[in-house]
Enzyme design. Structure first.
Site, PDB file in Angstrom:
ATOM      1  N   ALA A   1       5.572   3.603   1.147  1.00 37.00           N
ATOM      2  CA  ALA A   1       6.153   4.939   1.327  1.00 37.00           C
ATOM      3  C   ALA A   1       7.227   4.918   2.403  1.00 37.00           C
ATOM      4  O   ALA A   1       7.861   5.922   2.675  1.00 37.00           O
ATOM      5  CB  ALA A   1       5.066   5.933   1.694  1.00 37.00           C
TER       6      ALA A   1
ATOM      7  N   SER B   1       0.837  -1.194   0.000  1.00 34.92           N
ATOM      8  CA  SER B   1       0.000   0.000   0.000  1.00 34.92           C
ATOM      9  C   SER B   1       0.873   1.245   0.000  1.00 34.92           C
ATOM     10  O   SER B   1       2.064   1.172   0.282  1.00 34.92           O
ATOM     11  CB  SER B   1      -0.882   0.011   1.240  1.00 34.92           C
ATOM     12  OG  SER B   1      -0.073   0.315   2.355  1.00 34.92           O
ATOM     13  N   LYS B   2       0.239   2.375  -0.292  1.00 36.65           N
ATOM     14  CA  LYS B   2       0.969   3.647  -0.298  1.00 36.65           C
ATOM     15  C   LYS B   2       1.684   3.845   1.029  1.00 36.65           C
ATOM     16  O   LYS B   2       2.847   4.191   1.079  1.00 36.65           O
ATOM     17  CB  LYS B   2      -0.019   4.800  -0.497  1.00 36.65           C
ATOM     18  CG  LYS B   2      -0.161   5.208  -1.927  1.00 36.65           C
ATOM     19  CD  LYS B   2       0.060   6.736  -2.062  1.00 36.65           C
ATOM     20  CE  LYS B   2       0.053   7.122  -3.524  1.00 36.65           C
ATOM     21  NZ  LYS B   2      -1.319   7.071  -4.062  1.00 36.65           N
ATOM     22  N   ARG B   3       0.956   3.577   2.109  1.00 35.78           N
ATOM     23  CA  ARG B   3       1.529   3.816   3.428  1.00 35.78           C
ATOM     24  C   ARG B   3       2.744   2.899   3.649  1.00 35.78           C
ATOM     25  O   ARG B   3       3.782   3.323   4.107  1.00 35.78           O
ATOM     26  CB  ARG B   3       0.477   3.542   4.499  1.00 35.78           C
ATOM     27  CG  ARG B   3       0.887   3.984   5.887  1.00 35.78           C
ATOM     28  CD  ARG B   3      -0.193   3.609   6.877  1.00 35.78           C
ATOM     29  NE  ARG B   3      -0.314   2.169   7.021  1.00 35.78           N
ATOM     30  CZ  ARG B   3       0.489   1.428   7.786  1.00 35.78           C
ATOM     31  NH1 ARG B   3       1.470   2.001   8.443  1.00 35.78           N
ATOM     32  NH2 ARG B   3       0.331   0.130   7.872  1.00 35.78           N
TER      33      ARG B   3
END
Ligand code: GLU
Length: 469
Positions: free
Chosen positions: A260, A255-257
């Site tokens: 990241a 996921s982006k989180r």
């Protein structure tokens, strides 16, 4: 695996900060080299002039060093196969383009991006996999010269031999085969003169004497192309192993989180390098024992046969587990430094050591340490709602006894507890919890005996008194 001449490498493109995915690739290569008493090489693949930035290269070197993944060959260290940044290897590549030209393995391609897109679309519409249709491979010398004379930009394409099967044994996935007819002629030099990934990456591995390449599964289909190139250049090929990708906790793409999470961010919140190493070394690789390991032990136990083919699932709980382990294994001095100014400003010098020992089991990040530092040494103590309820329930009588017991026994925890037991007739939770709540404002936390020893007497007395009011 033989232990001779193991040379692995990490070849990042400096187009961003290191994140968990590429750090794991670096780590596996470093572990493989160290396991075999070999060498770990670092090469900067900065051929994408638009997206590569020197500050990313600098950050990358710093981050790898912070993790302890030092390289024996590469930028800023000596080595006989440099330069180690691809942007500095133009003259070397020119020589190898020339060899391919002399062997008639390449040709200039004048197709424009629009023409290529059109051809791709047509092939897809006809249900065929898109590959270069070969328009420029059939140009006569005169036609080529005419186009050059008109100043048309040209890429250089590798002529893929027809009717072959390219096979190799992947270190993780076993035998891999691809029909050369499924590979279209591919670009090895862009129109601006810069080398394409396939070419620079393969040539450099050979010239830098890299023997093992562990890289992401997303490169699996590139390998047959690179093997053909190396064969045409009569250069040795490394042994390739393609690592399964890291997927998110739900099995889907990270996921982006999650993705990241750059190393820098993890470092800023206080992750220990050893925690990341222990976690990542087990992400798609298993050890015989699931215990905390030093970097040397991680290398000793690393085994290509223990690399998994299934996608590796990112699991934050696991990462946090290794972070706690890192805190438990850190030396007193490192832990104190790591706790940082937010803790340092609260804890008086004479309490430093006792403070670290007290909160160590309850701390995962510097912010946790700062929380306890303020709780134990701050003038004003916040009391959690839970604690308030516990204090109220115990009542002022309890704290009256506690004050007497404290006055009599001070930091002698056992003496204080025995006395309080005698005076109140309470035991277990009913005895300890009000004490903890009154002294720390929390119903959980470090060992009570240690807290009692740590609190300046005036502070402890005042807190017991306040709770009794
Ligand atoms: N520069 C490439 C990348 O970052 C290297 C791939 C490889 O390891 O061969 O994806």
């Amino acid at each position: 695996m033989t232990t001779e001449n193991v040379k692995t490498r990490f070849a990042p493109s400096p187009t961003g900060y290191l994140h968990l995915g590429n750090v794991r690739t670096a780590l596996f290569n470093a572990l493989l080299a160290r396991h075999g008493q070999g060498r770990f090489l670092l090469r900067i693949e900065d051929t994408d002039r638009e997206r590569s930035r020197p500050e990313y290269t600098a950050a990358l070197l710093e981050d790898l060093r912070w993790l302890g993944l030092d390289w024996e060959e590469g930028p800023e260290v000596t080595g006989t196969h440099g330069p180690y940044a691809q942007s500095e290897r133009t003259a070397i590549y020119a020589d190898y383009y020339q060899r391919l030209e002399d062997a008639d393995c390449v040709y200039p391609c004048f197709c424009t991006p629009a023409e290529l897109a059109l051809s791709r679309k047509a092939q897809l519409a006809a249900g065929r996999p898109p590959r270069y249709a070969g328009a420029c491979s059939r140009l006569s010398e005169a036609e080529r010269q005419a186009r050059f004379a008109r100043g048309l930009p040209a890429t250089l394409r590798f002529r893929v031999p027809t009717g072959r099967t390219v096979a190799f044994t992947d270190l993780i996935r076993g035998l891999q085969q691809m029909a050369s007819d499924d590979i279209g002629d591919f670009v090895i030099r862009r129109a601006d003169g810069s080398p394409q990934f396939f070419f620079a990456n393969a040539v450099d591995d050979a010239l830098m004497a890299v023997s093992y390449v562990l890289r992401g599964e997303d490169h699996l289909t590139n390998t047959p192309r690179q093997l053909l190139l190396l064969e045409a250049l009569e250069l040795p090929a490394p042994r390739y192993g393609h690592l399964s990708l890291i997927v998110g906790s739900d099995g889907g793409p990270l996921s982006k989180r999650e993705s990241a999470l750059s190393l820098r961010e993890l470092r800023t919140v206080g992750y220990w390098p050893e925690a990341l190493l222990n976690y990542l070394a087990r992400l798609g690789h298993s050890y015989e024992r699931d215990v905390w390991m030093t970097p040397t032990e991680l290398a000793a136990g690393f085994n290509l046969e223990r690399l998994g083919r299934a996608p590796a699932r990112y699991d934050e709980a696991q990462l946090l587990h290794w972070q706690s382990e890192a805190v438990q294994h850190a030396s007193q001095e490192r832990l104190w430094d790591w706790m940082g100014p937010a803790t340092h400003e609260w804890v008086p010098a004479e309490y430093q050591e006792a403070f670290v020992a007290t909160v160590r089991p309850n701390v995962r990040f510097p912010a946790d340490a700062a929380f306890w530092a303020e709780r134990l040494f701050g003038a004003e103590m916040t009391v959690s709602a839970d604690s308030r309820a516990v204090i109220e329930q115990a009542g002022s009588g309890f704290f009256g006894h506690a004050l007497v017991a404290y006055a009599a026994h001070g930091t002698d925890y056992q003496g204080l507890i025995d006395e309080l037991k005698r005076r109140t007739g309470l035991k277990g939770k009913a005895l300890f919890m009000p004490l903890r709540a009154a002294l720390t404002g929390e119903t959980h936390g470090p060992e009570l005996a240690r807290i009692l020893a740590l609190l300046p007497p005036a502070v402890a007395g005042r807190r017991l008194q306040t709770a009794g009011c």
